[in-house]
Design an enzyme around this catalytic site. Structure first.
Site, PDB file in Angstrom:
ATOM      1  N   ASP A  30      12.781   0.842 -58.686  1.00 37.52           N
ATOM      2  CA  ASP A  30      13.553  -1.097 -58.299  1.00 37.52           C
ATOM      3  C   ASP A  30      14.128  -1.672 -58.916  1.00 37.52           C
ATOM      4  O   ASP A  30      13.778  -2.493 -59.616  1.00 37.52           O
ATOM      5  CB  ASP A  30      11.167  -1.035 -58.282  1.00 37.52           C
ATOM      6  CG  ASP A  30      10.567  -0.619 -56.926  1.00 37.52           C
ATOM      7  OD1 ASP A  30      10.614  -0.373 -56.068  1.00 37.52           O
ATOM      8  OD2 ASP A  30       9.744  -0.252 -58.039  1.00 37.52           O
ATOM      9  N   GLU A  56      10.298  -5.187 -46.996  1.00 37.08           N
ATOM     10  CA  GLU A  56       9.936  -5.529 -49.200  1.00 37.08           C
ATOM     11  C   GLU A  56      11.166  -5.510 -50.025  1.00 37.08           C
ATOM     12  O   GLU A  56      12.468  -5.618 -48.771  1.00 37.08           O
ATOM     13  CB  GLU A  56       9.187  -4.596 -49.075  1.00 37.08           C
ATOM     14  CG  GLU A  56       9.829  -3.547 -49.417  1.00 37.08           C
ATOM     15  CD  GLU A  56       8.408  -2.297 -50.426  1.00 37.08           C
ATOM     16  OE1 GLU A  56       7.237  -2.794 -50.212  1.00 37.08           O
ATOM     17  OE2 GLU A  56       8.814  -0.996 -49.462  1.00 37.08           O
TER      18      GLU A  56
END
Length: 450
Positions: free
Chosen positions: A34, A211
């Site tokens: 991420d 997301e």
């Protein structure tokens, strides 16, 4: 000869001292995911999440993400990365459930000399709806490296994950996050409270999970980028609009689904020294378990109309590699279709990296954008092994280019380091090719020039 090629999209940022050892993954001693990359104080900082193998006896969900804290990394050349250590931990944030291991995708941004680090985690107290769920918190520092001091409470009015912050040209800050939909809200000047209620962004795909939003502005256009499960795994997509709050129009795909089955792919985009880069993650060091991931970088380019050219992930990564460094051929830019394979040096310790096997005559592998200086024109150093002895040719600039050296790999069950004199190399940037000269299989860990 039939070739399978994985060429770098372009020559990237070149550092004057040519100290870059840029290969994917960029963080090679721990799992990382991420990645939010930011340009701060003339450097690139990466704020990733941190995957770990699940500790025993913690009553955690089996075969799931296990993420206890955050590190921050910095680099000036995108090749050598400094780990500044843990900046936020689940054990040191008052509102976080310290047993949840749920510190997912973060972000960080600078405003007025302060650095605001945004992170999601499970709360330790139930909210008005009776659920603990995810909150998004803020930690503040005077330097990008920290130390960061977490706010006592999560941001009120936010229930979600994967925060991202954009400060627009007029100074207004926006918080984006996901939870089923992707939401946007204005932030107050203090960067820790909402100024407006979150609103779900319209016109995005309704089918499949969305997301990890990352929003940026370029030439007056706003790009809402996010992972989306169109089919079976996440791919990186984007929408464009004329305002930070939309409306946005779905525009295209930045990176396709992983061919090797990593279910997630979160990302960020930055411009650094006049080149755009895509930071993303993949499970390179954990091919059998895609909840342990690693950060990668590749170049990104725009079309004349502002749309994004699709990024093809590479092992080579970005930047220039010095000939004097240990060149990991397994992080190749091109490879022959037959007879060349990549495998871990040690399957019990994947952070030990990979090796290249050239199994038959004519098999080859290439590593591009190597900087040779006059002092690199003497010998090639090779860490290699061949059970029955072997021979490879070192060629320059093309698979059938000039031969720099014929390297005899000694007969050995283990890899050994040997040196071979090379022909003169013109100083400058070159691509190197290693080609098997006979049918005796050869394993190569790295090569270097001295």
């Amino acid at each position: 000869m039939n070739f399978k090629k994985y060429f770098i999209l372009a020559l990237l940022y070149v550092v004057p001292a040519f100290t870059v050892l840029a290969q994917n993954p960029i963080i090679r001693d721990q799992f990382s995911a991420d990645p939010t990359a930011r340009v701060m104080n003339g450097k690139v900082y990466v704020f990733p999440s941190h995957d770990i193998p699940a500790p025993p006896n913690k009553n955690l969900r089996e075969n799931w993400f296990c993420m206890p804290d955050y590190h921050v990394f910095s680099s000036e050349d995108l090749g050598e990365w400094t780990d500044h250590g843990v900046i936020v931990s689940q054990n040191k944030v008052a509102w976080v459930d310290s047993t949840s291991y749920s510190m997912w995708a973060p972000d960080c941004i600078e405003r007025n000399g302060k650095y605001y680090f945004y992170f999601p985690a499970n709360k330790n107290v139930a909210g008005p709806n009776g659920r603990k769920g995810f909150g998004i918190g803020v930690a503040v520092a005077d330097k990008p490296e920290g130390p960061y001091v977490p706010e006592e409470n999560a941001i009120e009015g936010v229930f979600g994950i994967d925060p991202n912050v954009l400060i627009d040209k007029d100074g207004q800050a926006y918080l984006y996050y996901s939870m089923g939909n992707i939401y946007v809200a204005k932030l107050k000047e203090n960067m820790t409270e909402l100024a407006t209620k979150p609103v779900a962004i319209a016109n995005l795909p309704e089918k499949g999970m969305k997301e990890g939003p990352f929003v940026f502005e370029r030439n007056g256009k706003y790009y809402l980028t996010f992972p989306h499960v169109e089919n079976d795994t996440e791919r990186l997509e984007y929408a464009m609009g004329d305002s930070p709050e939309g409306p946005f129009t779905m525009t295209g795909v930045i990176m396709d689904e992983s061919e090797t089955g990593c279910w997630t792919n979160h990302h960020s985009l930055i411009e650094y020294n006049d080149q755009w880069y895509l930071f993303y993650h993949h499970n390179d060091y954990s091919p059998q378990f895609d909840k342990n991931r690693s950060v990668c970088i590749d170049s990104l380019f725009f079309n004349a109309d502002g749309t994004i050219q699709k990024v093809i992930p590479t092992k080579r990564g970005v930047g220039v590699t010095p000939a004097s460094g240990k060149i990991q051929l397994d992080r190749y830019s091109a490879i022959s279709e037959n007879g060349a394979t990549i495998a871990f040096n040690d399957t019990t310790n994947t952070f030990a990296g990979w090796k290249t096997t050239l199994a038959n005559k004519g098999a080859w592998i290439s590593y591009n954008t190597v900087n040779f200086e006059k002092k690199n024109s003497g010998k090639v150093v090779v860490n290699a092994g061949a059970l029955n002895g072997g021979k490879v040719e070192l060629r320059i600039d093309a698979v059938d280019g000039p031969v720099l050296a014929e390297i005899d790999v000694p007969e050995s069950k283990e890899m050994t380091v040997s040196k071979t004199k090379i022909n003169k190399v013109e100083p400058g940037i070159h691509n190197i090719f290693v080609v098997a000269a006979n049918d005796n299989p050869v394993e190569i860990d790295w090569i270097s020039f001295e």
